[in-house]
Design an enzyme around this catalytic site. Sequence first.
Site, PDB file in Angstrom:
ATOM      1  N   ASP A 222     -21.598   6.354 -15.173  1.00  0.00           N
ATOM      2  CA  ASP A 222     -20.726   5.732 -14.179  1.00  0.00           C
ATOM      3  C   ASP A 222     -21.249   6.014 -12.766  1.00  0.00           C
ATOM      4  OD1 ASP A 222     -17.995   4.451 -13.893  1.00  0.00           O
ATOM      5  OD2 ASP A 222     -17.612   6.247 -12.713  1.00  0.00           O
ATOM      6  N   GLU A 283     -24.909   2.566 -14.605  1.00  0.00           N
ATOM      7  CA  GLU A 283     -24.126   1.616 -13.833  1.00  0.00           C
ATOM      8  C   GLU A 283     -24.515   1.858 -12.379  1.00  0.00           C
ATOM      9  OE1 GLU A 283     -19.582   0.420 -12.578  1.00  0.00           O
ATOM     10  OE2 GLU A 283     -20.391   2.415 -12.325  1.00  0.00           O
TER      11      GLU A 283
END
Length: 559
Positions: A222, A283
């Site tokens: 993330d 990401e």
Amino acid sequence: MSLSTVPNSTSEAGPQVDVESSRAWWQQAVVYQIYPRSFADSNADGIGDLRGIVSRIDYLTKLGIDAVWLSPFYPSGWADGGYDVADYRNVDPRFGTLEDFDLLVQSLHAVGIRIMVDLVPNHSSRLHPWFVEALAAGPGSPERDRYIFRDGRGVDGSLPPNDWPSHWGPQGWTRVEDGQWYLHFFSPDQPDFNWDNAEVRQEFEHTIRFWADRGVDGFRVDVAHGLVKDMSEPYQHFTSFSPLLTPTDGSHPLFDRDDVHEIYRGWRAIFEAYDPPRMAVAEAAVPAERIPLYASSDGLNQAFNFDLLFTEWSAAEFRTAISTNLDIASSSGSPSTWVLSNHDCVRHASRYALPPGTDRNAWLLASGREPSEDRSTGQSRARAAIMLLLALPGSAYLYQGEELGLFEVANLDVATLLDPVWTRTLHTEKGRDGCRVPLPWRAATDNFGFSAGASPLHQPGWFADFAVDAQEADQSSTLALYRAAISLRKQLQGRDVLAWVDTADEDVLHFTRPGGWQSITNFGSSPVPLPVGKVLLSSGPLLDGLLPADTTAWLTSTA
Ligand code: GLC
Ligand code: CA
């Protein structure tokens, strides 16, 4: 790495991939994202859970996917759907236990499906014991150094240390009782870690080993471009929070700094010590030319290519997105990662039904209607798009519910919204709940078979038409198309190469793949001729040898 270069016959030729190699399973994988809260509930509390996923292994097997990526299931304050982690090495009791997790890994592995988990290293929850300790220990303490605390400006320090915004609000700093301020990219419930702190680095290496030891095959990282920050003074001023809007060269104080790759080199060494090696996908919202820094042979293995999330239904736009990312894959040596939808954006069946250039948030805010009026266009385009995507070299990341052709639940009652975006933006952005509504499994059962108890995010009545049981009974359903296309792709997908075929019609995208097959998509409004070849699969009915509007077909390369 089982990569070797093949002679380039086209400008988009990429590295050759040994799809048989288990070391490289991820390079051409179909990965299915599960948002655990909304997938399937095993104990009637209205919250999806790990045992709910175990109960649907058969469904995942029939879909034919190679791997599951689980969005966070860790203990959390649920201030951001679980992306606010309070304990990185445990399971939230609302989702189950570590034993349930082990059962899930075993059950998936038993049917040949790998599992990836979400790693959230940029920030923790405010409830994380380290943050609680940081508050208790006070300014200047080693506990506080694990996060980013600073004194404020002004005579009494009542102004934030600088003018940095957060993703979801005007201010990236929040003040604590003793007067200091802490930095948060996202909500105040998500304090950012200080990655210059050795304990933080060790802690995440520990967490990676913990899950890898439990059999996890890979990680989705993330906000991978955000960990390393330049906190030196005077602080840099910047106007845009998104590096996508302002292409960077590694000089932005908060994003995409070159030093972040030192962290990932360390992680890669840990991954490679396992057999088979573990992998990670970043990401990272960075400009295309910076992606190879993340998707590298000594860093994280892959990085998401989000271009199709922002691509309108247009042959020219799709071609640009595809070519750009194949070029990137060629230079990084890591095959691309194609994404049409995820838990952060409006579902693509709805996007393709909207007029080009529609402001998605304005549409969500204004939307009081059900999608019935837009259904047929959105549905045909979504079906054509997934066949196009699955025909591309690289890996495909699917988001739960897209295989049912689900539309965004645009008209959720704002009183029921769970996404912090709604409150943080002072009710100007409706947020991401419309794609997080629980899946419909059975048309004629309470809560559509998701749970014996209702979810806070209400499933609309039209979900009945999209229920798994309804689609299983229909050979022409979107679910049947996903199953057929994924299975056929598995037989056809070979080397990481694509060659464009020039077409007379600018609304048509046509390419061939090694192994004797081709894909053609008609983005226009009238039927076009099909190329020579035997039709293997099409996203909708063909008309007397013609490819109708909003349709993709796969064919052999010869008659
Ligand atoms: C990522 C996640 C998103 C989350 C954010 C903060 O962008 O995909 O859901 O809100 O990070 O963790
Ligand atoms: Ca439950």
